[in-house]
Scaffold this active site. Structure first.
Site, PDB file in Angstrom:
ATOM      1  N   LYS A 125      40.569 -55.903  57.386  1.00  9.13           N
ATOM      2  CA  LYS A 125      39.458 -55.485  58.252  1.00  9.13           C
ATOM      3  C   LYS A 125      38.422 -56.611  58.409  1.00  9.13           C
ATOM      4  O   LYS A 125      38.404 -57.573  57.626  1.00  9.13           O
ATOM      5  CB  LYS A 125      38.824 -54.219  57.667  1.00  9.13           C
ATOM      6  CG  LYS A 125      39.778 -53.016  57.637  1.00  9.13           C
ATOM      7  CD  LYS A 125      39.065 -51.743  57.182  1.00  9.13           C
ATOM      8  CE  LYS A 125      40.013 -50.547  57.192  1.00  9.13           C
ATOM      9  NZ  LYS A 125      39.309 -49.272  56.843  1.00  9.13           N
ATOM     10  N   TYR A 128      42.840 -44.641  65.327  1.00 10.18           N
ATOM     11  CA  TYR A 128      42.100 -43.733  64.450  1.00 10.18           C
ATOM     12  C   TYR A 128      41.935 -42.333  65.059  1.00 10.18           C
ATOM     13  O   TYR A 128      41.025 -41.608  64.676  1.00 10.18           O
ATOM     14  CB  TYR A 128      40.734 -44.321  64.113  1.00 10.18           C
ATOM     15  CG  TYR A 128      40.752 -45.349  63.000  1.00 10.18           C
ATOM     16  CD1 TYR A 128      41.253 -45.030  61.734  1.00 10.18           C
ATOM     17  CD2 TYR A 128      40.251 -46.635  63.195  1.00 10.18           C
ATOM     18  CE1 TYR A 128      41.272 -45.965  60.703  1.00 10.18           C
ATOM     19  CE2 TYR A 128      40.257 -47.575  62.152  1.00 10.18           C
ATOM     20  CZ  TYR A 128      40.767 -47.223  60.920  1.00 10.18           C
ATOM     21  OH  TYR A 128      40.764 -48.147  59.893  1.00 10.18           O
ATOM     22  N   ARG A 171      49.176 -48.621  48.959  1.00  3.00           N
ATOM     23  CA  ARG A 171      47.989 -47.781  48.718  1.00  3.00           C
ATOM     24  C   ARG A 171      47.438 -48.038  47.314  1.00  3.00           C
ATOM     25  O   ARG A 171      46.227 -48.036  47.098  1.00  3.00           O
ATOM     26  CB  ARG A 171      48.337 -46.297  48.871  1.00  3.00           C
ATOM     27  CG  ARG A 171      48.850 -45.905  50.247  1.00  3.00           C
ATOM     28  CD  ARG A 171      47.793 -45.787  51.292  1.00  3.00           C
ATOM     29  NE  ARG A 171      46.893 -44.678  51.046  1.00  3.00           N
ATOM     30  CZ  ARG A 171      45.923 -44.313  51.891  1.00  3.00           C
ATOM     31  NH1 ARG A 171      45.742 -44.959  53.035  1.00  3.00           N
ATOM     32  NH2 ARG A 171      45.131 -43.307  51.600  1.00  3.00           N
ATOM     33  N   ARG A 222      40.221 -53.256  47.376  1.00  2.00           N
ATOM     34  CA  ARG A 222      38.939 -52.663  47.784  1.00  2.00           C
ATOM     35  C   ARG A 222      37.856 -52.876  46.731  1.00  2.00           C
ATOM     36  O   ARG A 222      36.683 -53.021  47.072  1.00  2.00           O
ATOM     37  CB  ARG A 222      39.132 -51.192  48.129  1.00  2.00           C
ATOM     38  CG  ARG A 222      39.783 -51.036  49.503  1.00  2.00           C
ATOM     39  CD  ARG A 222      40.241 -49.638  49.785  1.00  2.00           C
ATOM     40  NE  ARG A 222      40.516 -49.432  51.208  1.00  2.00           N
ATOM     41  CZ  ARG A 222      41.144 -48.365  51.667  1.00  2.00           C
ATOM     42  NH1 ARG A 222      41.566 -47.404  50.869  1.00  2.00           N
ATOM     43  NH2 ARG A 222      41.357 -48.246  52.969  1.00  2.00           N
ATOM     44  N   ASN A 277      35.715 -51.318  54.007  1.00  5.09           N
ATOM     45  CA  ASN A 277      36.490 -51.279  52.765  1.00  5.09           C
ATOM     46  C   ASN A 277      37.696 -52.234  52.762  1.00  5.09           C
ATOM     47  O   ASN A 277      38.684 -51.999  52.073  1.00  5.09           O
ATOM     48  CB  ASN A 277      36.885 -49.834  52.429  1.00  5.09           C
ATOM     49  CG  ASN A 277      37.722 -49.192  53.520  1.00  5.09           C
ATOM     50  OD1 ASN A 277      38.054 -49.825  54.515  1.00  5.09           O
ATOM     51  ND2 ASN A 277      38.077 -47.937  53.322  1.00  5.09           N
ATOM     52  N   HIS A 336      43.225 -51.580  55.546  1.00  2.76           N
ATOM     53  CA  HIS A 336      43.848 -50.304  55.911  1.00  2.76           C
ATOM     54  C   HIS A 336      45.283 -50.337  55.427  1.00  2.76           C
ATOM     55  O   HIS A 336      45.920 -51.395  55.459  1.00  2.76           O
ATOM     56  CB  HIS A 336      43.855 -50.102  57.433  1.00  2.76           C
ATOM     57  CG  HIS A 336      44.821 -49.031  57.857  1.00  2.76           C
ATOM     58  ND1 HIS A 336      44.491 -47.703  57.794  1.00  2.76           N
ATOM     59  CD2 HIS A 336      46.118 -49.100  58.256  1.00  2.76           C
ATOM     60  CE1 HIS A 336      45.565 -46.986  58.168  1.00  2.76           C
ATOM     61  NE2 HIS A 336      46.558 -47.821  58.450  1.00  2.76           N
ATOM     62  N   GLU A 372      52.004 -46.285  63.301  1.00  2.39           N
ATOM     63  CA  GLU A 372      51.068 -47.415  63.321  1.00  2.39           C
ATOM     64  C   GLU A 372      51.795 -48.738  63.603  1.00  2.39           C
ATOM     65  O   GLU A 372      51.293 -49.579  64.351  1.00  2.39           O
ATOM     66  CB  GLU A 372      50.307 -47.458  61.984  1.00  2.39           C
ATOM     67  CG  GLU A 372      49.409 -46.228  61.836  1.00  2.39           C
ATOM     68  CD  GLU A 372      48.802 -46.064  60.450  1.00  2.39           C
ATOM     69  OE1 GLU A 372      49.032 -46.924  59.571  1.00  2.39           O
ATOM     70  OE2 GLU A 372      48.085 -45.063  60.249  1.00  2.39           O
TER      71      GLU A 372
HETATM   72  P1  GTP Z   1      42.635 -46.243  55.779  1.00  3.10           P
HETATM   73  O1  GTP Z   1      43.703 -46.962  55.031  1.00  3.10           O
HETATM   74  O2  GTP Z   1      41.665 -47.185  56.443  1.00  3.10           O
HETATM   75  O3  GTP Z   1      43.148 -45.174  56.700  1.00  3.10           O
HETATM   76  O4  GTP Z   1      41.772 -45.539  54.658  1.00  3.10           O
HETATM   77  P2  GTP Z   1      42.065 -44.228  53.862  1.00  3.10           P
HETATM   78  O5  GTP Z   1      43.366 -43.619  54.275  1.00  3.10           O
HETATM   79  O6  GTP Z   1      41.868 -44.569  52.435  1.00  3.10           O
HETATM   80  O7  GTP Z   1      40.888 -43.313  54.356  1.00  3.10           O
HETATM   81  P3  GTP Z   1      40.827 -42.254  55.577  1.00  3.10           P
HETATM   82  O8  GTP Z   1      42.087 -42.287  56.356  1.00  3.10           O
HETATM   83  O9  GTP Z   1      40.332 -40.981  55.030  1.00  3.10           O
HETATM   84  O10 GTP Z   1      39.657 -42.890  56.440  1.00  3.10           O
HETATM   85  C1  GTP Z   1      39.954 -43.902  57.373  1.00  3.10           C
HETATM   86  C2  GTP Z   1      38.863 -44.926  57.355  1.00  3.10           C
HETATM   87  O11 GTP Z   1      37.681 -44.335  57.854  1.00  3.10           O
HETATM   88  C3  GTP Z   1      38.483 -45.453  55.975  1.00  3.10           C
HETATM   89  O12 GTP Z   1      39.270 -46.520  55.534  1.00  3.10           O
HETATM   90  C4  GTP Z   1      37.087 -45.944  56.240  1.00  3.10           C
HETATM   91  O13 GTP Z   1      37.107 -47.235  56.802  1.00  3.10           O
HETATM   92  C5  GTP Z   1      36.577 -44.963  57.265  1.00  3.10           C
HETATM   93  N1  GTP Z   1      35.718 -43.967  56.641  1.00  3.10           N
HETATM   94  C6  GTP Z   1      36.077 -42.936  55.830  1.00  3.10           C
HETATM   95  N2  GTP Z   1      34.983 -42.239  55.444  1.00  3.10           N
HETATM   96  C7  GTP Z   1      33.916 -42.876  56.017  1.00  3.10           C
HETATM   97  C8  GTP Z   1      32.511 -42.643  56.019  1.00  3.10           C
HETATM   98  O14 GTP Z   1      32.000 -41.717  55.393  1.00  3.10           O
HETATM   99  N3  GTP Z   1      31.735 -43.533  56.744  1.00  3.10           N
HETATM  100  C9  GTP Z   1      32.281 -44.557  57.457  1.00  3.10           C
HETATM  101  N4  GTP Z   1      31.483 -45.384  58.155  1.00  3.10           N
HETATM  102  N5  GTP Z   1      33.596 -44.789  57.484  1.00  3.10           N
HETATM  103  C10 GTP Z   1      34.397 -43.970  56.775  1.00  3.10           C
HETATM  104 MG    MG Z   2      43.961 -43.244  56.304  1.00  6.13          MG
END
Ligand code: GTP
Ligand code: MG
Length: 141
Positions: free
Chosen positions: A11, A51, A87, A104, A114, A117, A128
């Protein structure tokens, strides 16, 4: 266990830290191979499509703003159990909760910024990868 291919993004915040090498080293030293890679700055419409599952969430606009704010690195990662392994190497979504040694923990700034992805299931990986790579661009080892 089977050999899988998963999708990864470095990212914008990690790109700005010059952390491509350090992050790829985590993948390679944990048995994942780079099967495809490209640097791009995402179009807004593409980031929104990527997303789509989060479009009702309050942070959706902020997430798309961030992901389109600077170049990112898109990758296909291949290896035994690659989806779950990636992951694990990434760590928890919120860097404050991520284990020592994870990407992370080392390169994440907050739950939005973070660092990486990674696909969360076989179905997500397939969707994806297809969104960003032609089949012929993925060089399985
Ligand atoms: P990804 O690998 O990026 O998909 O992350 P994840 O699977 O661990 O998390 P999830 O799919 O639940 O959320 C997708 C992405 O949304 C996260 O990686 C974050 O970048 C973003 N995100 C999640 N929660 C928040 C939040 O509370 N605030 C903001 N700004 N971004 C968030
Ligand atoms: Mg995710």
């Amino acid at each position: 266990m089977a050999v899988e291919t998963t999708f990864s993004i470095i990212k914008p915040n990690a790109m700005k830290k010059n952390a491509i090498g350090a992050i790829i080293n985590k993948f390679e030293s944990n048995g994942l191979k780079i099967a495809a890679a490209k640097l791009v700055q995402l179009e807004r419409s593409k980031a929104e499509e990527f997303y789509a599952e989060h479009k009702e969430r309050p942070f959706f606009g902020e997430l798309v703003d961030f992901m389109t704010s600077a170049p990112v690195m898109l990758m296909a990662l291949e290896g035994e159990n690659a989806i779950a392994k990636n992951r694990e190497i990434m760590g928890a979504t919120n860097p404050a909760e991520a284990a020592e040694g994870t990407i992370r923990k080392e390169f994440g700034d907050n739950v939005g910024e973070n660092a990486v992805h990674g696909s969360d299931s076989a179905a997500s990986a397939e969707r994806e990868l297809a969104l960003f790579f032609e089949k012929r661009e993925i060089c399985n080892h």
